[in-house]
Scaffold this active site. Sequence first.
Site, PDB file in Angstrom:
ATOM      1  N   LYS A  14       0.791  -1.233   0.000  1.00 45.56           N
ATOM      2  CA  LYS A  14       0.000   0.000   0.000  1.00 45.56           C
ATOM      3  C   LYS A  14       0.828   1.290   0.000  1.00 45.56           C
ATOM      4  O   LYS A  14       0.469   2.291   0.626  1.00 45.56           O
ATOM      5  CB  LYS A  14      -0.981   0.030   1.202  1.00 45.56           C
ATOM      6  CG  LYS A  14      -1.829  -1.193   1.416  1.00 45.56           C
ATOM      7  CD  LYS A  14      -2.249  -1.923   0.186  1.00 45.56           C
ATOM      8  CE  LYS A  14      -3.324  -1.297  -0.619  1.00 45.56           C
ATOM      9  NZ  LYS A  14      -3.661  -2.159  -1.801  1.00 45.56           N
TER      10      LYS A  14
ATOM     11  N   GLY B 139       1.836   2.673  -3.007  1.00 44.98           N
ATOM     12  CA  GLY B 139       1.735   3.278  -4.342  1.00 44.98           C
ATOM     13  C   GLY B 139       2.234   2.365  -5.443  1.00 44.98           C
ATOM     14  O   GLY B 139       2.451   2.798  -6.579  1.00 44.98           O
ATOM     15  N   THR B 140       2.374   1.085  -5.137  1.00 44.94           N
ATOM     16  CA  THR B 140       2.901   0.114  -6.101  1.00 44.94           C
ATOM     17  C   THR B 140       2.088   0.057  -7.388  1.00 44.94           C
ATOM     18  O   THR B 140       2.639  -0.068  -8.490  1.00 44.94           O
ATOM     19  CB  THR B 140       2.909  -1.306  -5.473  1.00 44.94           C
ATOM     20  OG1 THR B 140       3.126  -1.183  -4.078  1.00 44.94           O
ATOM     21  CG2 THR B 140       3.972  -2.174  -6.088  1.00 44.94           C
ATOM     22  N   THR B 141       0.753   0.154  -7.252  1.00 46.70           N
ATOM     23  CA  THR B 141      -0.112   0.019  -8.424  1.00 46.70           C
ATOM     24  C   THR B 141       0.168   1.126  -9.453  1.00 46.70           C
ATOM     25  O   THR B 141       0.091   0.901 -10.662  1.00 46.70           O
ATOM     26  CB  THR B 141      -1.595   0.001  -7.993  1.00 46.70           C
ATOM     27  OG1 THR B 141      -1.750  -1.046  -7.026  1.00 46.70           O
ATOM     28  CG2 THR B 141      -2.520  -0.276  -9.161  1.00 46.70           C
ATOM     29  N   TRP B 142       0.509   2.292  -8.963  1.00 41.92           N
ATOM     30  CA  TRP B 142       0.898   3.384  -9.870  1.00 41.92           C
ATOM     31  C   TRP B 142       2.120   2.956 -10.691  1.00 41.92           C
ATOM     32  O   TRP B 142       2.154   3.096 -11.911  1.00 41.92           O
ATOM     33  CB  TRP B 142       1.226   4.621  -9.023  1.00 41.92           C
ATOM     34  CG  TRP B 142       1.247   5.919  -9.749  1.00 41.92           C
ATOM     35  CD1 TRP B 142       1.029   6.134 -11.082  1.00 41.92           C
ATOM     36  CD2 TRP B 142       1.489   7.199  -9.173  1.00 41.92           C
ATOM     37  NE1 TRP B 142       1.132   7.470 -11.360  1.00 41.92           N
ATOM     38  CE2 TRP B 142       1.412   8.143 -10.213  1.00 41.92           C
ATOM     39  CE3 TRP B 142       1.760   7.659  -7.875  1.00 41.92           C
ATOM     40  CZ2 TRP B 142       1.608   9.514 -10.003  1.00 41.92           C
ATOM     41  CZ3 TRP B 142       1.953   9.012  -7.658  1.00 41.92           C
ATOM     42  CH2 TRP B 142       1.874   9.929  -8.713  1.00 41.92           C
TER      43      TRP B 142
ATOM     44  N   HIS C 144       6.746  -8.006  -2.837  1.00 41.94           N
ATOM     45  CA  HIS C 144       6.752  -7.302  -1.547  1.00 41.94           C
ATOM     46  C   HIS C 144       7.841  -7.893  -0.647  1.00 41.94           C
ATOM     47  O   HIS C 144       7.905  -7.578   0.534  1.00 41.94           O
ATOM     48  CB  HIS C 144       5.396  -7.463  -0.847  1.00 41.94           C
ATOM     49  CG  HIS C 144       4.272  -6.647  -1.461  1.00 41.94           C
ATOM     50  ND1 HIS C 144       4.416  -5.336  -1.843  1.00 41.94           N
ATOM     51  CD2 HIS C 144       2.975  -6.970  -1.725  1.00 41.94           C
ATOM     52  CE1 HIS C 144       3.259  -4.880  -2.316  1.00 41.94           C
ATOM     53  NE2 HIS C 144       2.372  -5.848  -2.268  1.00 41.94           N
TER      54      HIS C 144
ATOM     55  N   ARG D  57       6.295   5.128   1.189  1.00 43.11           N
ATOM     56  CA  ARG D  57       5.295   6.153   1.480  1.00 43.11           C
ATOM     57  C   ARG D  57       5.329   6.449   2.967  1.00 43.11           C
ATOM     58  O   ARG D  57       5.760   5.594   3.762  1.00 43.11           O
ATOM     59  CB  ARG D  57       3.935   5.559   1.084  1.00 43.11           C
ATOM     60  CG  ARG D  57       2.778   6.490   1.150  1.00 43.11           C
ATOM     61  CD  ARG D  57       1.502   5.770   0.718  1.00 43.11           C
ATOM     62  NE  ARG D  57       0.437   6.740   0.523  1.00 43.11           N
ATOM     63  CZ  ARG D  57      -0.809   6.441   0.215  1.00 43.11           C
ATOM     64  NH1 ARG D  57      -1.151   5.173   0.025  1.00 43.11           N
ATOM     65  NH2 ARG D  57      -1.720   7.375   0.053  1.00 43.11           N
TER      66      ARG D  57
ATOM     67  N   GLY E 227      -5.700   8.143  -2.994  1.00 44.27           N
ATOM     68  CA  GLY E 227      -4.341   8.554  -3.376  1.00 44.27           C
ATOM     69  C   GLY E 227      -3.939   9.906  -2.801  1.00 44.27           C
ATOM     70  O   GLY E 227      -3.168  10.631  -3.415  1.00 44.27           O
TER      71      GLY E 227
HETATM   72  P1  PAP Z   1      -0.562  -2.943  -3.248  1.00 47.17           P
HETATM   73  O1  PAP Z   1       0.539  -3.020  -2.238  1.00 47.17           O
HETATM   74  O2  PAP Z   1      -1.725  -3.826  -2.920  1.00 47.17           O
HETATM   75  O3  PAP Z   1      -0.076  -3.110  -4.662  1.00 47.17           O
HETATM   76  P2  PAP Z   1      -0.499  -0.126  -3.591  1.00 47.17           P
HETATM   77  O4  PAP Z   1      -0.791   0.124  -5.017  1.00 47.17           O
HETATM   78  O5  PAP Z   1       0.939  -0.106  -3.179  1.00 47.17           O
HETATM   79  O6  PAP Z   1      -1.175  -1.457  -3.130  1.00 47.17           O
HETATM   80  O7  PAP Z   1      -1.227   0.975  -2.723  1.00 47.17           O
HETATM   81  C1  PAP Z   1      -2.514   1.421  -2.979  1.00 47.17           C
HETATM   82  C2  PAP Z   1      -2.531   2.919  -2.845  1.00 47.17           C
HETATM   83  O8  PAP Z   1      -2.020   3.504  -4.057  1.00 47.17           O
HETATM   84  C3  PAP Z   1      -3.912   3.475  -2.643  1.00 47.17           C
HETATM   85  O9  PAP Z   1      -3.758   4.621  -1.795  1.00 47.17           O
HETATM   86  P3  PAP Z   1      -4.954   5.145  -0.852  1.00 47.17           P
HETATM   87  O10 PAP Z   1      -5.545   3.972  -0.144  1.00 47.17           O
HETATM   88  O11 PAP Z   1      -4.290   6.112   0.089  1.00 47.17           O
HETATM   89  O12 PAP Z   1      -5.900   5.840  -1.757  1.00 47.17           O
HETATM   90  C4  PAP Z   1      -4.316   3.848  -4.059  1.00 47.17           C
HETATM   91  O13 PAP Z   1      -5.351   4.803  -4.130  1.00 47.17           O
HETATM   92  C5  PAP Z   1      -3.016   4.385  -4.591  1.00 47.17           C
HETATM   93  N1  PAP Z   1      -2.935   4.336  -6.044  1.00 47.17           N
HETATM   94  C6  PAP Z   1      -3.316   3.309  -6.874  1.00 47.17           C
HETATM   95  N2  PAP Z   1      -3.122   3.627  -8.153  1.00 47.17           N
HETATM   96  C7  PAP Z   1      -2.620   4.891  -8.166  1.00 47.17           C
HETATM   97  C8  PAP Z   1      -2.241   5.796  -9.221  1.00 47.17           C
HETATM   98  N3  PAP Z   1      -2.353   5.465 -10.481  1.00 47.17           N
HETATM   99  N4  PAP Z   1      -1.769   7.013  -8.860  1.00 47.17           N
HETATM  100  C9  PAP Z   1      -1.664   7.369  -7.558  1.00 47.17           C
HETATM  101  N5  PAP Z   1      -2.006   6.568  -6.528  1.00 47.17           N
HETATM  102  C10 PAP Z   1      -2.491   5.349  -6.824  1.00 47.17           C
END
Ligand code: PAP
Length: 317
Positions: free
Chosen positions: A68, A70-73, A130, A152, A283
């Site tokens: 969590k 920001g990996t998905t970005w 991870h 983060r 995000g």
């Molecule tokens: P993961 O470890 O399960 O892959 P991960 O993507 O690292 O999750 O974290 C999710 C966070 O990235 C979410 O933050 P939030 O809960 O504070 O909102 C998600 O909204 C955010 N996120 C996913 N995609 C994007 C993107 N394209 N740009 C910016 N933030 C993003």
Amino acid sequence: MATSKFHSLFSATLSNSLDHLPRKKWWGYDVHQWEGFWYLPSNLEAAIAARSHFEACSDDVVLASSMKTGTTWLKALIPSIMNLCGDDDNDPLIQNHPNALIPSFDVQLYKQNPPPDLSTMPFPRLFRTHMPYHVLPESIKSSDCKIVYITRNPKDTFVSLWHFMNTTRTPEQGPFPMLEAFESFCNGVHAYGPFHDHVLGYWKESLKRSQKILFLKYEEMKKEPRAQLKRLASFLERPFVKEEDVDKVLWRCSLDRLKNLEVNKNGVDPWVGMPHSSYFRLGNVGYWNNYFTTKMNERLDQITRIKLEGSGLDLAN
Ligand code: PAP
């Protein structure tokens, strides 16, 4: 239903050879401690298998992170930078959740037995994990392959994790008690925790080998996305030639766009059992402020201060 699938994938018991490992409860699930970090059982077995079997190639790219952050970005940005996305109509992000564009060692590939045949993967190969730095497969550390790490602020990470994990709960159960989840997080007992140790492992290595590991912070990506994207592209040896491509990639991978694509609004991740939509939320930076009491804030700040002291790393904002 997503909840039950998640439960079956993640609450599987460890094989007998591993049941001597320390065990605790996290969100009602068993987590096991291996080499200083806590894992859900199936992730642990996959991580151990990946360490034994994975052979890195010099042009592989490995995206690493704690949960969590920001990996998905990055799962969207890295394939886009590596020119795999083609023109707008052929953008794979339209048809695929970002999870499908970069396979994971520990939640996907090495959950299979026997280990997967990777010989048909196109080059350069992209992977994500991870896993903490010190347990990565040896060939990742010793080869010329590149690692991109994203982290983060721990307070926003915790709130994001709390929301994500609540997706696994039924309406009858309601949200998991935040203070209980916070206590576990502070004690480092959560999937791939302790958080700070995870970050420090990659941070220290990135200081020694900046050509090998790019260390990114979610807050800096949000604050100066163009500069950070160019930094990422240069590190991957795919510098942008045209300025407009920088904006194009940022738009393609933006949270607003991805969140509203049909593929991400519907469906469930086949490997984790979580709804595709649960990877996209707000995000925001500093959203923890809406949840933390003064006491929680002081406690996690103090842990962060003590853990990061002398490291040169600042995760406050
Ligand atoms: P993961 O470890 O399960 O892959 P991960 O993507 O690292 O999750 O974290 C999710 C966070 O990235 C979410 O933050 P939030 O809960 O504070 O909102 C998600 O909204 C955010 N996120 C996913 N995609 C994007 C993107 N394209 N740009 C910016 N933030 C993003």
